[in-house]
Write an enzyme that holds these catalytic residues in place. Structure first.
Site, PDB file in Angstrom:
ATOM      1  CG  HIS A  54      -7.221  -5.275   2.741  1.00 47.69           C
ATOM      2  ND1 HIS A  54      -7.402  -3.952   3.042  1.00 47.69           N
ATOM      3  CD2 HIS A  54      -8.308  -5.630   2.012  1.00 47.69           C
ATOM      4  CE1 HIS A  54      -8.540  -3.537   2.531  1.00 47.69           C
ATOM      5  NE2 HIS A  54      -9.113  -4.534   1.892  1.00 47.69           N
ATOM      6  CG  HIS A  56     -12.091  -8.779  -0.122  1.00 50.82           C
ATOM      7  ND1 HIS A  56     -13.073  -8.084   0.553  1.00 50.82           N
ATOM      8  CD2 HIS A  56     -11.112  -7.864  -0.375  1.00 50.82           C
ATOM      9  CE1 HIS A  56     -12.707  -6.816   0.697  1.00 50.82           C
ATOM     10  NE2 HIS A  56     -11.515  -6.657   0.137  1.00 50.82           N
ATOM     11  CG  ASN A  88     -16.317  -6.523   1.246  1.00 53.05           C
ATOM     12  OD1 ASN A  88     -15.618  -7.433   1.691  1.00 53.05           O
ATOM     13  ND2 ASN A  88     -16.004  -5.875   0.138  1.00 53.05           N
ATOM     14  CG  ASP A 145     -12.274  -3.319   2.582  1.00 54.89           C
ATOM     15  OD1 ASP A 145     -11.389  -2.457   2.642  1.00 54.89           O
ATOM     16  OD2 ASP A 145     -12.474  -4.010   1.574  1.00 54.89           O
ATOM     17  CG  HIS A 172     -12.425   1.097   1.854  1.00 51.52           C
ATOM     18  ND1 HIS A 172     -12.088   0.262   0.809  1.00 51.52           N
ATOM     19  CD2 HIS A 172     -13.139   2.106   1.298  1.00 51.52           C
ATOM     20  CE1 HIS A 172     -12.582   0.746  -0.332  1.00 51.52           C
ATOM     21  NE2 HIS A 172     -13.230   1.867  -0.054  1.00 51.52           N
ATOM     22  CG  HIS A 209      -7.075  -0.322   0.212  1.00 49.78           C
ATOM     23  ND1 HIS A 209      -7.702   0.839   0.552  1.00 49.78           N
ATOM     24  CD2 HIS A 209      -8.020  -1.297   0.299  1.00 49.78           C
ATOM     25  CE1 HIS A 209      -8.975   0.587   0.819  1.00 49.78           C
ATOM     26  NE2 HIS A 209      -9.180  -0.700   0.682  1.00 49.78           N
ATOM     27  CG  ASP A 277      -8.306  -4.667  -1.619  1.00 51.25           C
ATOM     28  OD1 ASP A 277      -9.183  -5.460  -1.204  1.00 51.25           O
ATOM     29  OD2 ASP A 277      -8.563  -3.520  -2.015  1.00 51.25           O
ATOM     30  CG  HIS A 281     -14.988  -8.971  -8.405  1.00 49.80           C
ATOM     31  ND1 HIS A 281     -16.089  -8.929  -7.588  1.00 49.80           N
ATOM     32  CD2 HIS A 281     -14.135  -8.014  -7.935  1.00 49.80           C
ATOM     33  CE1 HIS A 281     -15.916  -7.988  -6.671  1.00 49.80           C
ATOM     34  NE2 HIS A 281     -14.734  -7.422  -6.844  1.00 49.80           N
ATOM     35  N   GLY A 292     -11.741  -4.404  -8.302  1.00 46.62           N
ATOM     36  CA  GLY A 292     -10.794  -5.247  -7.596  1.00 46.62           C
ATOM     37  C   GLY A 292     -10.159  -6.312  -8.463  1.00 46.62           C
TER      38      GLY A 292
HETATM   39  O1  DOR Z   1     -11.396  -2.872  -5.413  1.00 53.11           O
HETATM   40  C1  DOR Z   1     -11.834  -3.266  -4.351  1.00 53.11           C
HETATM   41  N1  DOR Z   1     -12.513  -4.423  -4.242  1.00 53.11           N
HETATM   42  N2  DOR Z   1     -11.649  -2.513  -3.268  1.00 53.11           N
HETATM   43  C2  DOR Z   1     -12.237  -2.798  -2.104  1.00 53.11           C
HETATM   44  O2  DOR Z   1     -12.022  -2.102  -1.153  1.00 53.11           O
HETATM   45  C3  DOR Z   1     -13.177  -3.931  -1.984  1.00 53.11           C
HETATM   46  C4  DOR Z   1     -12.855  -4.959  -2.991  1.00 53.11           C
HETATM   47  C5  DOR Z   1     -13.915  -6.014  -3.126  1.00 53.11           C
HETATM   48  O3  DOR Z   1     -14.425  -6.485  -2.116  1.00 53.11           O
HETATM   49  O4  DOR Z   1     -14.204  -6.405  -4.243  1.00 53.11           O
HETATM   50 ZN    ZN Z   2     -10.990  -1.607   0.711  1.00 53.08          ZN
END
Ligand code: DOR
Ligand code: ZN
Length: 398
Positions: A54, A56, A88, A145, A172, A209, A277, A281, A292
């Site tokens: 998992h 990103h 996403n 997700d 999710h 998660h 996860d 950001h 996240g």
């Molecule tokens: O906190 C999160 N951030 N949970 C998620 O499921 C997505 C993720 C994100 O893409 O920033």
């Molecule tokens: Zn998620």
């Protein structure tokens, strides 16, 4: 290449001989073939490299938070050689074209391979499933997700298609109509529904998660009933509880008794893997409320410190949660174990090395790391992918 003087997860001396990107032999005091390059592990712990179910990396569309090169570097520094990327992105990853581009780019960077997960509904529109009927055989994972699929009929059809086409639904669990006022119920109710659908249609379901004691119990019961359900927990849902951290993440940081239930779920085998996860950001986006945290580079140390040092879980079990377990979930048949013929994806860790996390030193483009300043045990020293070095800590002298 031959890695000498390592220890396995039980502390037994071991060596590993690598050729053509594969493990050729694994054992005690292996002879060194003439001319073979030797890496002296100096007594560090050797494990299969980590696999993340998992993650990103934000391509396409959000490269200002992370791109494939920085995401790959973060993965390698965390001991990972394979990650499963969530869809996403912008545009949402709903097509084989986008997925193949991302996977090819990661191959080109060469530090960490990936699978790109496809959205369950097209562009997260909550209803269209036609794109699932056209997916090529190499794209097996689907997920919404960041969102749950809230409409029961749509999700039922998605499960039926997934069974028919041998897809893995990665869930999710969040009912977005409920999460603004009760995120616990939002997770629990989708977990119950999705486990039921998995059982009803015989679908492979992976719950992402998992964070509540009720969700873990539901998954355990579903497994006992024969449903093909696996689940992951994140390092942050194991490390923090809401008395220790106020930090925006979805699902949220839970209560101490939820954490205990996750640890128990690991001990009794309900949980088959750790998923980071990893959610990069910028500081500005965090201020605006983005949920996240980055997690690839701290995952092993957080889990090792919490699960092995604090809770007494055998390292062998943690290693399985971070390699063989996720390999099983993702259907990777040549990864996750130290056996001849498997990919030479390896990590060397100093489990006695205590270090302090410095967010500004992370390889990830984003520094949203709530472990900043935290002391942890278990430093990744060397990562090898197909026998090639993808990360070397400045502290490793071998
Ligand atoms: O906190 C999160 N951030 N949970 C998620 O499921 C997505 C993720 C994100 O893409 O920033
Ligand atoms: Zn998620």
């Amino acid at each position: 290449m031959i890695v000498k003087h390592a220890k396995d997860v039980n502390g037994t001396r071991c060596d590993v001989w690598i050729s053509d990107g594969k493990i050729r032999a694994f054992g005690v005091d292996l002879p060194v073939p003439e001319g073979e390059q030797v890496v002296d592990a100096g007594g560090l712990t050797l494990m299969p490299a980590f696999i993340d179910t998992h993650c990103h990396w934000r391509t396409p569309g959000f490269e200002y938070k992370e791109d494939i090169a920085t995401g790959s570097a973060a993965a390698a520094a965390g001991g990972y050689t394979y990650v499963n990327l969530m869809p996403n992105t912008k545009p949402v990853c709903s097509s084989a074209e986008i997925a193949h581009e991302v996977m090819a780019k990661a191959k080109e960077v060469g530090l960490c391979d990936c699978n790109q997960t496809i959205s369950i509904t097209k562009n997260f529109d909550g209803k269209t499933l036609d794109h699932l009927l056209e997916l090529p055989d190499d794209l097996r994972c689907i997920s919404e997700d960041g969102n749950g699929v809230m409409n029961n009929a749509v999700m039922a059809r998605a499960f039926a298609i997934a069974t028919d086409r041998s897809l893995i639904v990665m869930s999710h669990a969040e009912d977005r109509e409920i999460s603004p006022w009760d995120y616990r119920l939002a997770e629990n109710i989708e977990t119950v529904r999705n486990c039921h659908l998995a059982q009803y249609y015989g679908t492979r379901l992976h719950m992402c998660h998992v964070s509540t004691k009720e969700a873990i119990r539901t998954i355990r019961q579903a497994q006992f009933s024969g449903a093909r359900v696996t689940c992951e927990v994140t390092p942050h849902h194991l490390w923090f509880d809401d008395s220790r951290l106020q930090y925006r993440v979805n699902p949220p940081i839970r209560k101490a008794d939820d954490v205990d239930a996750l640890v128990e779920g690991i001990r009794n085998g309900t949980v088959s893997c750790i998923g980071t996860d990893h959610a990069p950001h910028t500081a500005e986006d965090k201020e605006k409320g983005a949920a996240g945290m980055v997690g690839l580079e701290t995952a092993f140390a957080v889990c090792y410190t919490k699960l092995c040092r604090e809770c007494g879980l055998p390292l062998e079990h943690l290693s399985a949660l971070m390699s063989a377990g996720p390999a099983g979930v993702l259907g990777l048949t040549t990864k996750g174990l130290l056996i001849p013929g498997f990919d030479a994806d390896l990590v060397l860790v100093d489990i006695d090395h205590m270090f302090t996390v410095h967010a500004d030193e992370l390889h990830s483009k984003s520094k949203n790391c709530p472990y900043d300043g935290q002391s942890l045990y278990g430093k990744v020293m060397l990562t090898l992918k197909a026998g090639k070095e993808t990360y070397r800590s400045a502290d490793f002298k071998g």
